[in-house]
Design an enzyme around this catalytic site. Structure first.
Site, mmCIF file in Angstrom:
data_model
loop_
_atom_site.group_PDB
_atom_site.id
_atom_site.type_symbol
_atom_site.label_atom_id
_atom_site.label_comp_id
_atom_site.label_asym_id
_atom_site.label_seq_id
_atom_site.Cartn_x
_atom_site.Cartn_y
_atom_site.Cartn_z
ATOM 1 N N GLU A 180 51.102 42.367 41.922
ATOM 2 C CA GLU A 180 51.275 42.370 43.382
ATOM 3 C C GLU A 180 52.737 42.209 43.804
ATOM 4 O OE1 GLU A 180 48.530 39.541 45.108
ATOM 5 O OE2 GLU A 180 46.904 40.978 44.985
ATOM 6 N N GLU A 329 41.252 44.316 41.188
ATOM 7 C CA GLU A 329 40.808 42.950 41.488
ATOM 8 C C GLU A 329 39.896 43.019 42.700
ATOM 9 O OE1 GLU A 329 43.783 39.951 42.171
ATOM 10 O OE2 GLU A 329 45.014 40.627 40.500
HETATM 11 C C1 GAL Z 1 45.494 38.090 43.974
HETATM 12 C C2 GAL Z 1 46.289 37.843 42.710
HETATM 13 C C3 GAL Z 1 45.437 37.140 41.662
HETATM 14 C C4 GAL Z 1 44.692 35.994 42.275
HETATM 15 C C5 GAL Z 1 43.883 36.487 43.452
HETATM 16 C C6 GAL Z 1 43.059 35.424 44.122
HETATM 17 O O1 GAL Z 1 46.306 38.361 45.061
HETATM 18 O O2 GAL Z 1 46.767 39.049 42.186
HETATM 19 O O3 GAL Z 1 46.280 36.701 40.619
HETATM 20 O O4 GAL Z 1 45.612 35.024 42.686
HETATM 21 O O5 GAL Z 1 44.754 37.008 44.408
HETATM 22 O O6 GAL Z 1 42.381 35.947 45.245
#
Ligand code: GAL
Length: 691
Positions: A180, A329
């Site tokens: 990110e 994710e």
């Molecule tokens: C994302 C990040 C992850 C984790 C996740 C939690 O933005 O890439 O590492 O922190 O959020 O929602």
């Protein structure tokens, strides 16, 4: 040339020795799982947080949920390089081999979002500096300067070492760079690079002074080094160039690692990074010019899951490379970073997973597999608890995995196809944000106001960059194309002249490439084609009536009066009585150009009126619905390709819905293979259908 140091030389020598050692025992290689399914279910897995004895039970549970993908390593720098130049990859080799044993392939993350303490302590210049001159301290993550050459050398080295070890590992399918990208830095190196970047673009300081109109407030510069670096409260030209510089810097930050990985990696291993939807810290199109696929982190940041808005973000991500993408994710029901982290409703995790596939994702990966023993995210949603046992949402995800397996063959080689496009311009979003004029004019909200009816009425929409090819589209909508350089305008003019239908939203065509006012007023280089220009813009604090042949409603937030200059420019909407300036003035105009047309809407219209307008635009452009007669709240997605066509129907509502099918189809999720003529979808229900 990247900076080196004696320490780094030693580390390279050591690394060379490691590279000569066999990377992975032959027996482990034999179990490697290289033939991953076409549609992947995955989870973020952090083996470095656990004793090795706990890995196998986790992987067993993952396989039981049809998880065939893990992303590993993206924060594990201190485990991979515990001290400068000493690399430890044995644990990662064993983790990857064990995953292979359970038919789970791997995306490797380069760990550069989380530099180890030894690095930032020994080389504090690698820490970022914010706009107000404060240097970050070690801690948390993403505290590095993206422009710092020493940091880049470390990032290059760890990425290269990883690639030497895993670039030919059959179980590694791809790479995620960092995590990110977000924070820019105003350290002296970044500023010097900004000055060099400006010098390269403008050649002479006189040229820059002219385009930026620096006589204003005595900003005239004698040399490039005098120019401040800021991301707010500055000349709009400077602010726009800073964003473009930041975009190029993230791109070169990426190529630094790509150049380290590519020579040692199989071609089949893709390189991507995980993006954040509408985040506008830099231009994703610039970044994605050097990446193989697009991937994003799909988290619901609001109290409710707004399916249209989420679908638009999938389409945005698909537009970065104009091909299928990954959701790398997503949340297993809830996150930990909102004020109140309410969960998705039971059933919505599956709904979201299928929406991702419907919009062109080929993988959906949950963050994260299991609660870490400690750390900042102890409350985040997971699939397995701290005890290693499934939490309630595990079963819903397992169902998704089962369904991905059942439908993988049908979906393989298919993608969404649209004949409608929405143009998304970072330059325009930035330019409006620098000078909103009306605090409520949020460019993404305005884009989504157009997206909702278009998606509903056409059932397929691409979100594209201003310089994407337009030939495939019957209708192109640019909701607020504020920055409109001549080159982009020429392409839009050619599109209309070739029979395309172009609709521009408010604030379009106001600025040139340098964020300077276009001398013709809006829509700048499209004034002649439109046969009209904007005589004045007004910020609104209350609704203004608007009406015309296509309906009536209100303008809110923003209203522009339009002055036609050509007899064949037709007025579509007029303002009713309001502040006197707007009364009875044209609010939207259109002009036919051969078989094509150009339309300009000068106001932010209420949703029902905008819906009527888009219905008429789609009709005029000859855009057909994929599946007519579908109840409100049921989303229709179609993926086509390799001689196949698959329909995905998702009921986002809380009542059951009946959908008649145009022809008998096979329900790929049900056990039987008999064909059906209609579908009944329960609350949050999904159907996947094939002819
Ligand atoms: C994302 C990040 C992850 C984790 C996740 C939690 O933005 O890439 O590492 O922190 O959020 O929602």
């Amino acid at each position: 040339m990247l900076l080196g140091s004696p320490m780094r030389l030693t580390s390279l020598l050591l690394a060379g020795l490691v590279a000569l050692a066999p990377a992975i025992p032959a027996s482990a290689q034999a179990t490697a799982y290289a033939d991953q399914p076409p549609i992947l279910l995955g989870a973020a897995w952090y083996p470095e947080q656990w004793p090795e004895s706990r890995w196998e039970p986790d992987l067993v549970l993952m396989e039981a949920a049809h998880i065939h993908l893990v992303r590993v390593g993206e924060f594990a720098w201190s485990t991979m390089e515990p001290s400068e130049g000493h690399y430890e990859f044995g644990w990662l080799e064993r983790a990857i081999a064990l995953a292979a044993k359970y038919h789970i392939c791997v995306v490797l993350g380069t760990p550069t979002a989380a530099p180890p303490a030894w690095l930032t302590t020994r080389y504090p210049e690698t820490l970022r500096i914010d706009q107000d001159g404060h240097r970050d301290e070690h801690g948390n993550r993403a505290q590095f300067s993206f422009a710092n050459q020493r940091y880049r050398q470390f990032a290059h080295d760890i990425a290269e070492q990883m690639a030497i070890h895993f670039g030919h590992n059959p179980n590694v399918v791809g790479w995620q760079l960092d995590n990110e990208y977000g924070n820019d830095s105003f350290d002296p190196e970044a500023k010097a690079q900004f000055h060099a970047w400006l010098q390269k673009k403008y050649g002479t300081i006189a040229n820059l002074n002219q385009h930026w109109a620096t006589a204003y407030w005595s900003q005239t510069y004698d040399t490039f080094d005098e120019i401040p670096a800021r991301n707010n409260n500055e000349n709009p030209a400077l602010l726009l160039e800073w964003k473009r510089f930041v975009s190029d810097t993230w791109k070169s930050y990426s190529t630094n690692q790509i150049d380290a990985i590519r020579p040692h990696a199989d071609k089949r291993q893709f390189i991507t990074t995980n993006t954040m939807g509408w985040f506008d810290g830099f231009d994703e199109y610039t970044l994605h010019s050097v990446l193989d696929i697009a991937a994003w982190d799909d988290y619901i940041a609001t109290d409710t899951y707004d399916a249209d808005a989420n679908g638009a973000t999938h389409d945005l991500t698909r537009g970065y490379k104009r091909k299928n993408f990954w959701v790398i994710e997503t949340e297993p029901a809830f996150v930990n970073w909102r004020p109140t982290n309410t969960p998705l409703q039971k059933g919505q995790v599956r709904d979201m997973a299928w929406q991702a596939i419907g919009h062109g994702a080929d993988a959906v990966e949950y963050w994260q597999w299991r609660s870490a023993p400690n750390g900042q995210e102890e409350y985040h949603g997971v699939l397995a608890g701290i005890d290693g046992k499934p939490v309630p949402v595990y079963d819903e995800v397992k169902q998704v995995g089962d369904e991905f397996e059942k439908t993988g063959a049908a979906l393989s080689g298919t993608e969404p196809r649209a004949s409608v496009a929405i143009v998304q311009s970072y330059d325009s979003r930035w330019a409006i944000d620098f000078q909103r004029h009306s605090a409520k004019f949020e460019p993404v909200a305005e884009l989504i106001a157009f997206y909702r009816p278009l998606r509903d009425q056409a059932q397929a929409v691409d979100v594209i960059s201003p310089d994407a090819p337009l030939d495939q589209y019957k209708l192109v909508v640019a909701p607020a194309l504020n920055v409109l350089p001549q080159g982009i305008a020429d392409r839009l003019i050619a599109y209309v002249k070739q029979g395309g239908h172009l609709v521009l939203g408010p604030r379009s065509g106001m600025k040139d490439e340098y964020n300077a006012l276009n001398p013709q007023r809006q829509p700048g280089p499209l004034v002649d084609l439109l046969g009209a220009n904007v005589s004045q813009f007004y910020a609104l604090d209350e609704a203004v009536p608007v009406s015309g042949e296509l309906g009536h409603g209100t303008a809110n937030i923003w209203a522009e009066t339009i002055a036609p200059s050509s007899s064949d420019t037709q007025v579509l909407l007029k303002y009713g009585p309001s502040n006197g300036w707007l009364d009875n003035q044209p609010a939207a105009v259109t002009r036919t150009v051969g078989k094509g047309s150009i339309t300009y809407i000068g106001a932010w219209l209420d949703q029902p009126l905008l819906n009527s307008l888009t219905a008429s635009f789609l009709k005029d452009a000859g855009v057909q619905l994929i599946l007519p007669g579908v109840p409100d709240g049921v989303e229709v997605c179609q993926r086509t390709g390799s001689g196949k066509s698959v329909l995905i129907l998702i009921n986002h509502t809380t009542s059951s819905q009946h959908i008649a099918l145009p022809a008998a189809m096979t329900d790929l999720l049900s056990a039987g293979s008999s064909k059906i003529n209609s579908v009944d979808l329960p609350k949050y229900g999904v159907a996947v259908l094939q002819n």
